[in-house]
Design a protein around this motif. Sequence first.
Motif, short mmCIF file in Angstrom:
data_model
loop_
_atom_site.label_atom_id
_atom_site.label_comp_id
_atom_site.label_asym_id
_atom_site.label_seq_id
_atom_site.Cartn_x
_atom_site.Cartn_y
_atom_site.Cartn_z
N GLY A 130 0.82 -1.21 0.00
CA GLY A 130 0.00 0.00 0.00
C GLY A 130 0.85 1.26 0.00
O GLY A 130 2.04 1.24 0.33
N THR A 131 0.23 2.38 -0.37
CA THR A 131 0.95 3.66 -0.36
C THR A 131 0.97 4.23 1.05
O THR A 131 0.17 3.86 1.90
N ALA A 132 1.88 5.14 1.29
CA ALA A 132 1.99 5.78 2.60
C ALA A 132 0.75 6.62 2.86
O ALA A 132 0.18 7.20 1.94
N PRO A 133 0.29 6.71 4.12
CA PRO A 133 -0.88 7.52 4.42
C PRO A 133 -0.61 9.00 4.15
O PRO A 133 0.50 9.47 4.32
N GLN A 134 -1.66 9.68 3.72
CA GLN A 134 -1.54 11.11 3.43
C GLN A 134 -1.52 11.88 4.74
O GLN A 134 -2.25 11.56 5.68
N THR A 135 -0.67 12.89 4.84
CA THR A 135 -0.62 13.71 6.05
C THR A 135 -1.08 15.12 5.73
O THR A 135 -0.89 15.61 4.61
#
Length: 78
Positions: A5-10
């Motif tokens: 999965g992609t890194a969570p958006q901050t």
Amino acid sequence: GDASGTAPQTFVVRSREGGRNGKALRLVLEGADHNGEEPTMIRETLELSQAEIRLVQESRRVGGDFAFRRAYVLRRAQ
């Protein structure tokens, strides 16, 4: 998520209004979208009141203006 999965958006909180004495809480958050070919800034406005929750998302490319992307409105059932 999983390893693929992609890194969570901050997001950074740009402003906060209300939320006291019965007034609706309004948060404006900004962050970057890393999923496209060109970097895009995302602005999310979250409004919480006794009657509804409203989430509006806007985006802009580098050097451009924010443009409406989508909105979600959840209203309390009567």
